[in-house]
Design a protein around this motif. Structure first.
Motif, mmCIF file in Angstrom:
data_model
loop_
_atom_site.group_PDB
_atom_site.id
_atom_site.type_symbol
_atom_site.label_atom_id
_atom_site.label_comp_id
_atom_site.label_asym_id
_atom_site.label_seq_id
_atom_site.Cartn_x
_atom_site.Cartn_y
_atom_site.Cartn_z
ATOM 1 N N GLU A 297 6.855 29.654 46.831
ATOM 2 C CA GLU A 297 7.055 30.803 45.934
ATOM 3 C C GLU A 297 5.851 30.880 45.001
ATOM 4 N N ILE A 298 4.710 31.075 45.594
ATOM 5 C CA ILE A 298 3.452 31.010 44.863
ATOM 6 C C ILE A 298 3.369 32.095 43.792
ATOM 7 N N GLN A 299 2.886 31.712 42.615
ATOM 8 C CA GLN A 299 2.637 32.643 41.527
ATOM 9 C C GLN A 299 1.186 33.119 41.622
ATOM 10 N N PRO A 300 0.854 34.227 40.963
ATOM 11 C CA PRO A 300 -0.533 34.679 40.979
ATOM 12 C C PRO A 300 -1.485 33.567 40.553
ATOM 13 N N MET A 301 -2.614 33.444 41.236
ATOM 14 C CA MET A 301 -3.570 32.383 40.953
ATOM 15 C C MET A 301 -4.965 32.959 40.830
ATOM 16 N N GLU A 333 -5.012 38.413 32.878
ATOM 17 C CA GLU A 333 -4.436 37.689 31.752
ATOM 18 C C GLU A 333 -5.577 37.248 30.848
ATOM 19 N N LYS A 338 -6.060 37.048 38.179
ATOM 20 C CA LYS A 338 -5.284 36.292 39.157
ATOM 21 C C LYS A 338 -4.902 37.202 40.323
ATOM 22 N N GLN A 340 -2.433 37.760 44.068
ATOM 23 C CA GLN A 340 -1.218 37.449 44.813
ATOM 24 C C GLN A 340 -1.100 38.445 45.963
ATOM 25 N N HIS A 344 6.217 40.174 48.957
ATOM 26 C CA HIS A 344 6.781 38.889 49.348
ATOM 27 C C HIS A 344 7.090 38.828 50.840
#
Length: 362
Positions: A297-301, A333, A338, A340, A344
Motif C-alpha cells: 500500500e505504497i504512499q507517494p514517494m 509537499e 512525490k 504515485q 490503485h
C-alpha cells in the motif's frame, strides 16, 4: 479501435458534473479574445468525456481525436480539420481560394484567419483536440509545434486540448497567445463528488438519485454484493468506475472465478499503458523503480526516497519517472515532489506483471 475508444457522442453518454471545468473554460473564453486552454489529467479521469460534452452542447465546435488509430499524424490532422472548417464555415470563406492541392499548415492558418475576420462579434471559432499526448512526432519537423499549431492566433479563435500529465518544459508548444492549464488533480474533492454522482445515477435509475442517500441499500449492486469492495469514498477514476459498473450489469462478477479480476476491457486499457511504459524494453534499473511504485500500500514517494530504497542515483530515478509522468500522480509537499501510480487498480495489476519480467530477464 478497441471497446474503450468512443466517438464524441458516445463519450458524453451518461455525463455528469464537471461544472468546475466548464466554469473555468467559460471564464477563459469570456476573459480573453483568443487563446489556448488545456485540460490535464491522468488516464481515465474524464478528459475525453468533458470535451465530448462541449461538442454536444456546441455543434459548431471543430473536434479532433488524436487517440483514434491512424489519427495521430499531422497529415491526417490538417486534412480533417481543414475539411471541417470549410464545411462548417463555407459561407464565411472566400470561395475563390478554396481549391487546394493538399492541406498543410499554411492552408490551416489561412482558413481560420479568414473565418476570424468574418465572424460576428459575439461568435467564436473553437477547435478541440483530444489526446494531444498521442501525437506521433516522427511525421513533423523537429522543434515545431505539435500538429503545427499556430504560435499566434487571430481574434475569436480558441483551441481547447486534453492531454495526460507531462513535463512542463516539454509541452511541445511555443505560443504567443493567452493560455491556461486546468489540472484535474488539483480538484480532488470535485472529482470524487462527480464520480459519486456517476455511480448513483448508474446504479439507481428510479427514483431520481437526489432523493436517496449515498451508501443506502437502494440498489441491488450496492455494498454487500461486491461493489463496496471496489468503490470507496475516495474513488476518482471514471474509466475504472464505468468498466466495473458495466461488468456488474453484464454478470461478469456473478462468476466465482472472476470475483478478484478486473473486467476484460479495463485489462486491455491497462495493457495499452503497460506497453507504452515499456517502450523498447525496460532496464533493470527501471524495473526496480517500478517495484517500489507497486509495492504494498505504497504512499507517494519522492525520487530521492525511491533512489534510497533501490540504492540508485536520484537523477537516474527522475529520468525514469519523467518517462512515466502520464501514468503518475504528482504531489507537492513544500519543496518536495512525490509520485504515485495514478490508480490503485492499475498499480495492483501492474504488480502482477513484474514476475513475468523477472522470468524473462533471468
Amino acid at each position: 479501435m478497441n471497446s474503450l475508444s468512443f466517438s464524441a457522442s458516445a463519450k458524453s453518454e451518461n455525463f455528469v458534473g464537471r461544472d468546475f471545468v466548464f466554469t473555468a473554460i467559460n471564464n477563459f473564453l469570456y476573459r480573453y479574445p483568443k487563446g489556448y486552454f488545456t485540460i490535464v489529467g491522468v488516464p481515465g479521469s474524464g478528459k475525453s468525456a468533458i470535451l465530448a460534452q462541449l461538442v454536444r452542447q456546441n455543434p459548431d465546435i471543430i473536434y479532433y481525436n488524436a487517440q483514434i488509430p491512424g489519427k495521430n499524424r499531422v497529415e491526417e490532422f490538417l486534412t480533417d480539420i481543414c475539411t471541417q472548417l470549410i464545411s462548417k464555415f463555407q459561407s464565411l470563406l472566400n470561395s475563390e481560394n478554396l481549391d487546394f492541392d493538399n492541406y498543410d499548415s499554411s492552408v490551416f492558418s489561412l482558413l481560420f484567419q479568414q473565418i476570424s475576420e468574418s465572424l460576428s462579434p459575439e461568435s467564436k471559432l473553437i477547435i478541440i483536440i483530444d489526446g494531444l499526448d498521442a501525437i506521433n512526432l516522427e511525421h513533423q519537423a523537429i522543434g515545431t509545434n505539435l500538429f503545427y499549431l499556430p504560435r499566434y492566433l487571430p481574434d475569436q479563435v480558441y483551441f481547447i486540448f486534453a492531454r495526460r500529465p507531462y513535463k512542463k518544459s516539454h509541452s511541445g508548444l511555443l505560443i504567443e497567445a493567452p493560455s491556461q492549464v486546468l489540472d484535474l488533480s488539483d480538484f480532488q474533492r470535485e472529482n470524487r463528488e462527480d464520480v459519486k454522482l456517476y455511480i448513483q445515477r448508474n446504479l439507481t435509475p428510479l427514483p431520481p438519485f437526489p432523493a436517496r442517500e449515498w451508501g443506502k441499500d437502494s440498489s441491488p449492486l450496492l455494498v454487500g454484493e461486491g461493489l463496496g469492495e471496489r468503490f470507496n469514498e475516495n474513488e476518482d477514476n471514471f474509466m475504472y468506475v464505468q468498466q466495473v459498473l458495466k461488468a456488474f450489469a453484464e454478470g461478469f462478477y456473478d462468476q466465482p472465478e472472476n470475483i478478484n479480476n478486473i473486467p476484460p476491457n479495463l485489462e486491455s486499457y491497462y495493457q495499452q499503458h503497460w506497453a507504452k511504459m515499456q517502450g523498447d524494453g525496460l532496464s533493470d534499473f527501471a524495473v526496480n523503480v517500478l517495484r517500489v511504485l507497486t509495492a504494498g500500500e505504497i504512499q507517494p514517494m519522492s525520487a530521492l526516497a525511491i533512489s534510497q530504497v533501490i540504492n540508485g542515483d536520484v537523477f537516474d530515478v527522475m529520468e525514469v519517472i519523467e518517462q512515466w509522468l502520464e501514468f503518475l500522480h504528482e504531489f507537492r509537499e513544500g519543496k518536495e515532489t512525490k509520485y504515485q501510480l495514478y490508480h490503485h487498480s492499475f498499480r495492483l495489476w501492474l504488480r502482477g506483471c513484474l514476475p513475468d519480467i523477472v522470468q524473462v530477464r533471468e
